[in-house]
Design an enzyme around this catalytic site. Structure first.
Site, short mmCIF file in Angstrom:
data_model
loop_
_atom_site.label_atom_id
_atom_site.label_comp_id
_atom_site.label_asym_id
_atom_site.label_seq_id
_atom_site.Cartn_x
_atom_site.Cartn_y
_atom_site.Cartn_z
N GLU A 1 -9.98 5.88 2.73
CA GLU A 1 -10.72 4.79 3.34
C GLU A 1 -9.72 3.70 3.69
O GLU A 1 -8.62 3.67 3.14
CB GLU A 1 -11.76 4.22 2.35
CG GLU A 1 -11.25 3.12 1.40
CD GLU A 1 -10.24 3.60 0.36
OE1 GLU A 1 -10.12 4.82 0.15
OE2 GLU A 1 -9.55 2.74 -0.22
N SER B 1 1.72 -9.63 -0.51
CA SER B 1 1.41 -8.20 -0.50
C SER B 1 1.60 -7.53 0.85
O SER B 1 1.82 -6.33 0.92
CB SER B 1 -0.02 -7.98 -1.00
OG SER B 1 -0.92 -8.74 -0.22
N LYS C 1 0.82 -1.22 0.00
CA LYS C 1 0.00 0.00 0.00
C LYS C 1 0.85 1.27 0.00
O LYS C 1 0.42 2.31 -0.49
CB LYS C 1 -0.94 0.01 1.21
CG LYS C 1 -2.01 -1.08 1.17
CD LYS C 1 -3.05 -0.83 0.11
CE LYS C 1 -4.21 -1.82 0.19
NZ LYS C 1 -5.10 -1.72 -0.99
#
Lengths: 394, 261
Positions: free
Chosen positions: A107, A374, A85
């Site tokens: 969000e 991830s 991210k």
């Protein structure tokens, strides 16, 4: 046909109040993506701050244990803040700053994107507010506190199912309320154009690195690339550079929750159909009247009733395949990777590990399978303990 | 002339909104009849949606209440057919989200609009750029999509106004639907731009609740839209809200009429 289409999907299904801001963002992005100064600055942050390039690790024990394809793990979990991210958060917050914005909102589901955005905002001196479903603030309480430590204000979202989709609803409502000085850092390759393209571009470094690193290690392209898919940002990042390489199988692993034959699932490609929601035309879990379904997964980050429009298109064109993975399978893979390789994956990423455990044994020993790991699993340890009925006292 | 546009010929228009199926279909039906009798020129019927991203808390909660009692758009179509049978002749417009049309089947949706007497659609998440989404079907079934402009529209307002049909929905201020204590006059400039391009009437919505606000808005526009203030009365009085809402609509229509044609 409107802008930002991937075949029939994508577009700009956003309220009029947002449209001028989307135009402004598109113009700014088109400028800065070709601006060597911007790229230099972002590249510096990714290398010196986030720790790129992330490692491509040969999982030898797992490979031997499964007895098929050679397995490599793309270690996005080793990035600063513990997930892919940060790639997108640094890119978008830097872009927002260049646009003269002073405040970012985001969000978050599992909290990884919220933490990444709060981190980038702290570094780049931006005000930051994060919207998180109240249900998720309980599942991921630690990440709430992390965001607050980083100087962000966290708003628990009390509407709807109080999970990721409601957090997106509320962040969109907040953006139209205060749009002039604020940029909405969308966390996945979704939403109205140009967001799916911006997020994909900031994440495609994952696949570019995989390609270069594997060429160096094995002298070839991978035979399969696996990634978990909620909205799909880590997957599109891992897949994008391989879309033109037809020999590379691209596999997105969706959260099936308690199973695709139950209502407690978040597997959009398996159980959804085309719809218009959250600014885009794509695939969504919905009922016969187009009401968005209250989806479920053990993973707060995959607990989303839609999928990014580029994935919907890759599925339509059969360029990528999307497979459902249940909670049970993901939890099993979570423990398996920890025991076998000493790596605790995020429960999201464990969905990709779970499918690799099925796929690798069916492949030849001369073949290579890459799992995009991830994120790291520290945030999930307490939830997995609960799932297994283990009581923890902190 | 478009039936919706024609509704602006009785002086400044008053356009109330209510969420269909809140607290139940029967009450919605009685409310619509009473609002029409009380002088409403057009009525907007909200199609409850699971995730109404352009709505404030009041209408979000109304949507949830309607869905909780099982309200579907099929029930709303049947209700409109009954209202038409009972002599309600003013334009009725559905306000909903793109997926309520798309997810139901756009052609079936338009056909039912035509068959039951729904004159138009307001779809906040189907903006000007996506107008082709339903354009052919709207045309084929004679249903009008109402375009929206907002204080942020600036240069876009001209292009939107040129293609606007029925009326132009002018969003008074930033943010989502809901009652506001003060409304800025930013939208006045946007309306001025729109009027240079088109004769389509302009109606202002978002935030209006008092007769004073309605009067002020009617000074700069051809009509005034009120949603959350009415939905709040319905939330408070439920099945007994009909006379209260009717009285309110009467007062508001008088307030906008005071600003003439």
């Amino acid at each position: 046909m409107s802008k930002g289409r991937f075949g029939p999907y994508g577009g700009q299904y956003a309220p009029e109040t947002m449209m001028a801001a989307l135009e402004e963002l598109e113009t700014a992005y088109e400028h800065f993506k070709n601006d060597p100064e911007f790229q230099k600055e972002l590249d510096y942050l990714l290398r010196e701050y986030a720790g790129r390039p992330s490692l491509l690790y040969y999982a030898e024990k797992m490979t031997k244990d499964l007895g098929g394809a050679k397995i490599y793990l793309k270690r996005e979990d080793l990035n600063h803040t513990g997930a892919h991210k940060i790639n997108n958060a640094l890119g978008q917050v830097l872009l927002a700053k260049k646009m003269g914005k002073t405040r970012v909102i985001a969000e978050t589901g599992a909290g990884q994107h919220g933490v990444a955005t709060a981190t980038a905002a702290a570094l780049l001196n931006m005000e930051c507010e994060v919207f998180m479903g109240e249900e998720d603030t309980k599942r991921q309480a630690l990440n709430v506190f992390r965001m607050e430590l980083l100087g962000a204000k966290v708003h628990p979202v009390m509407s709807g199912t109080r999970t990721l989709k409601d957090a997106v609803n509320e962040t969109m409502r907040e953006w139209v309320t205060r749009i002039a000085d604020t940029h909405y850092v969308i966390g996945s390759c979704m939403g109205p154009h140009p967001f799916p393209i911006i997020v994909r571009d900031f994440q495609k470094i994952i696949g570019e690195e995989i390609k270069a690193q594997l060429l160096e290690k094995e002298g070839k392209l991978p035979d399969a690339v696996l990634a978990c898919v909620g909205g799909g940002s880590n997957a599109i990042g891992a897949f994008y550079d391989f879309i033109g390489d037809e020999s590379v199988r691209l596999v997105g692993c969706e959260a099936a929750g308690r199973g695709v034959d139950t209502y407690e699932t978040a597997a959009t490609v398996a159980t959804g159909r085309a719809g218009i929601f959250h600014g885009m035309k794509s695939l969504f879990c919905q009922d016969e009247y187009g009401q968005i379904a209250p989806v479920y997964s053990i993973s707060a980050g995959l607990d989303y009733p839609g999928i990014g429009p580029e994935h919907a298109y890759l599925a339509l064109e059969k360029r990528a395949e999307y497979v459902p993975v249940t909670d049970d399978e993901a939890v099993e893979a979570f423990g398996y990777l920890a025991r076998t390789e000493g790596i605790i994956p995020a429960v999201e990423s464990a969905h990709a590990v779970a499918y690799a455990m099925k796929l690798a044994p069916t492949m030849g020993k001369d073949q290579v399978l890459v799992i995009n790991l991830s994120g790291r699993g520290d945030k999930d340890v307490a939830a997995i303990a609960r799932y297994k009925g283990v009581e923890l006292y902190e | 002339m478009n039936r919706i546009t024609a509704a602006f010929q009785n002086g400044k228009a008053f356009i109330p909104f209510l969420t269909g199926g809140d607290p139940d279909i029967e009450t919605t039906e009685r409310l619509i009849e009473a609002m029409a009798d009380a002088g409403a020129d057009i009525i907007e019927i909200g199609v409850p949606f699971s995730d109404p991203i352009a709505e404030g808390v009041v209408i979000q909660e109304a949507s949830q209440r309607a869905l909780a009692v099982g309200c579907t758009v099929d029930q709303l179509f049947d209700m409109v057919a009954r209202l038409r049978g009972n002599g309600v002749n003013i334009p009725l417009i559905f306000m909903g989200y793109g997926n309520s049309v798309y997810g139901y089947g756009a052609e079936k949706f338009m056909a039912r609009c035509k068959e039951t007497g729904v004159d138009g659609l307001i779809l906040p998440d189907v903006p000007f750029e996506e107008r082709e989404e339903f354009a052919d079907l709207l045309e084929a079934y004679g249903v009008t999509q109402i375009s929206m402009v907002a204080p942020t529209s600036r240069d876009r307002a001209r292009a939107i106004a040129r293609e606007a049909r029925g009326f132009l929905y002018c969003v008074s201020s930033l943010g989502v639907t809901g009652v506001r204590t003060s409304i800025s006059d930013q939208i006045g400039e946007i309306i001025a731009l729109a009027r240079e391009e088109s004769d389509t009437p302009c109606a202002i919505g978002f935030g209006v609740s008092t007769p004073e606000q309605a009067r002020d808005m009617a000074k700069i526009a051809d009509g005034v839209i009120v949603g959350s203030a009415i939905v709040r009365q319905i939330a408070e009085y439920g099945r007994n809200s009909v006379p209260i809402v009717a009285e309110y609509v009467k007062t508001m229509k008088q307030a906008v009429l005071s600003q003439g044609k």
